[in-house]
Design a protein around this motif. Structure first.
Motif, PDB file in Angstrom:
ATOM      1  N   LEU A  89       9.296  -7.217  -5.760  1.00  0.00           N
ATOM      2  CA  LEU A  89       8.758  -6.344  -4.710  1.00  0.00           C
ATOM      3  C   LEU A  89       9.558  -5.056  -4.522  1.00  0.00           C
ATOM      4  N   ARG A  90      10.768  -4.994  -5.005  1.00  0.00           N
ATOM      5  CA  ARG A  90      11.629  -3.826  -4.775  1.00  0.00           C
ATOM      6  C   ARG A  90      10.994  -2.475  -5.081  1.00  0.00           C
ATOM      7  N   PRO A  91      10.286  -2.305  -6.189  1.00  0.00           N
ATOM      8  CA  PRO A  91       9.653  -0.995  -6.429  1.00  0.00           C
ATOM      9  C   PRO A  91       8.630  -0.627  -5.353  1.00  0.00           C
ATOM     10  N   VAL A  92       7.956  -1.611  -4.816  1.00  0.00           N
ATOM     11  CA  VAL A  92       6.959  -1.352  -3.771  1.00  0.00           C
ATOM     12  C   VAL A  92       7.652  -0.964  -2.472  1.00  0.00           C
ATOM     13  N   LEU A  93       8.791  -1.558  -2.185  1.00  0.00           N
ATOM     14  CA  LEU A  93       9.515  -1.263  -0.944  1.00  0.00           C
ATOM     15  C   LEU A  93      10.099   0.144  -0.921  1.00  0.00           C
ATOM     16  N   GLN A  94      10.338   0.716  -2.082  1.00  0.00           N
ATOM     17  CA  GLN A  94      10.969   2.031  -2.148  1.00  0.00           C
ATOM     18  C   GLN A  94      10.009   3.180  -1.894  1.00  0.00           C
ATOM     19  N   VAL A  95       8.714   2.926  -1.957  1.00  0.00           N
ATOM     20  CA  VAL A  95       7.707   3.966  -1.756  1.00  0.00           C
ATOM     21  C   VAL A  95       7.096   3.786  -0.373  1.00  0.00           C
ATOM     22  N   SER A  97       3.864   4.971   1.936  1.00  0.00           N
ATOM     23  CA  SER A  97       2.571   5.622   2.091  1.00  0.00           C
ATOM     24  C   SER A  97       1.648   4.650   2.820  1.00  0.00           C
ATOM     25  N   GLN A  98       0.480   5.129   3.219  1.00  0.00           N
ATOM     26  CA  GLN A  98      -0.454   4.268   3.953  1.00  0.00           C
ATOM     27  C   GLN A  98      -0.950   3.131   3.059  1.00  0.00           C
ATOM     28  N   ASN A  99      -1.320   3.441   1.837  1.00  0.00           N
ATOM     29  CA  ASN A  99      -1.792   2.410   0.917  1.00  0.00           C
ATOM     30  C   ASN A  99      -0.672   1.434   0.585  1.00  0.00           C
ATOM     31  N   ASN A 100       0.557   1.936   0.532  1.00  0.00           N
ATOM     32  CA  ASN A 100       1.703   1.097   0.243  1.00  0.00           C
ATOM     33  C   ASN A 100       1.940   0.096   1.373  1.00  0.00           C
ATOM     34  N   SER A 101       1.648   0.505   2.592  1.00  0.00           N
ATOM     35  CA  SER A 101       1.783  -0.393   3.738  1.00  0.00           C
ATOM     36  C   SER A 101       0.859  -1.597   3.590  1.00  0.00           C
ATOM     37  N   ILE A 102      -0.350  -1.358   3.139  1.00  0.00           N
ATOM     38  CA  ILE A 102      -1.308  -2.444   2.914  1.00  0.00           C
ATOM     39  C   ILE A 102      -0.805  -3.345   1.789  1.00  0.00           C
ATOM     40  N   GLU A 103      -0.246  -2.735   0.760  1.00  0.00           N
ATOM     41  CA  GLU A 103       0.264  -3.529  -0.365  1.00  0.00           C
ATOM     42  C   GLU A 103       1.427  -4.415   0.067  1.00  0.00           C
ATOM     43  N   LYS A 104       2.314  -3.895   0.912  1.00  0.00           N
ATOM     44  CA  LYS A 104       3.428  -4.690   1.417  1.00  0.00           C
ATOM     45  C   LYS A 104       2.920  -5.874   2.239  1.00  0.00           C
ATOM     46  N   LYS A 105       1.957  -5.613   3.113  1.00  0.00           N
ATOM     47  CA  LYS A 105       1.384  -6.698   3.922  1.00  0.00           C
ATOM     48  C   LYS A 105       0.686  -7.717   3.044  1.00  0.00           C
TER      49      LYS A 105
END
Length: 130
Positions: A89-95, A97-105
């Motif tokens: 998950l680390r690459p996702v946590l470093q970015v 954005s709004q779409n990234n927030s959905i991806e984290k959830k």
């Protein structure tokens, strides 16, 4: 090991298929665009499925050798799984954005879902000997 002892793996596979279909239906219903995700839903399901499969196989092997160590093996394998998931998950946590927030959830919800499935199947394994 008898075929009957592999029933948790069959249960895992069927639960994964059902949750995947529900996940896709939810994304389609709420019109959530997952093409911009760093990891596709299929990739995440493959990752979590393989990790869950490894956890359950380890637990079934430990059950054969020493039933008393199944709980501790579950805790250790789940901790290792958590570390692997964090590294994934680390690459996702470093970015940000709004779409990234959905991806984290989405990632967190999938982690919790698979953890719940593993926990339920582990409880069934532990209750078989009582």
């Amino acid at each position: 090991m008898k075929l009957k002892n592999y029933k948790p793996l069959l249960n895992l596979a069927s639960l994964i298929v059902v949750t995947y279909v529900l996940h896709k239906i939810i994304f389609y219903t709420f019109d959530i665009e997952s093409t911009a995700f760093h990891y596709s839903i299929e990739t995440l399901y493959l990752l979590f499925s393989v990790l869950s499969l490894i956890v359950l196989v380890v637990l079934l092997k430990v059950k054969e050798q020493s039933f008393d160590n199944v709980g501790m093996s579950f805790l250790l394998s789940t901790s290792i799984k958590m570390i692997v998931c964090y590294l994934f998950l680390r690459p996702v946590l470093q970015v940000t954005s709004q779409n990234n927030s959905i991806e984290k959830k989405n990632f967190f919800a999938m982690f919790i879902l698979f953890l719940a499935i593993e926990t339920i199947l582990t409880i069934r394994i532990l209750n078989k000997n009582q």
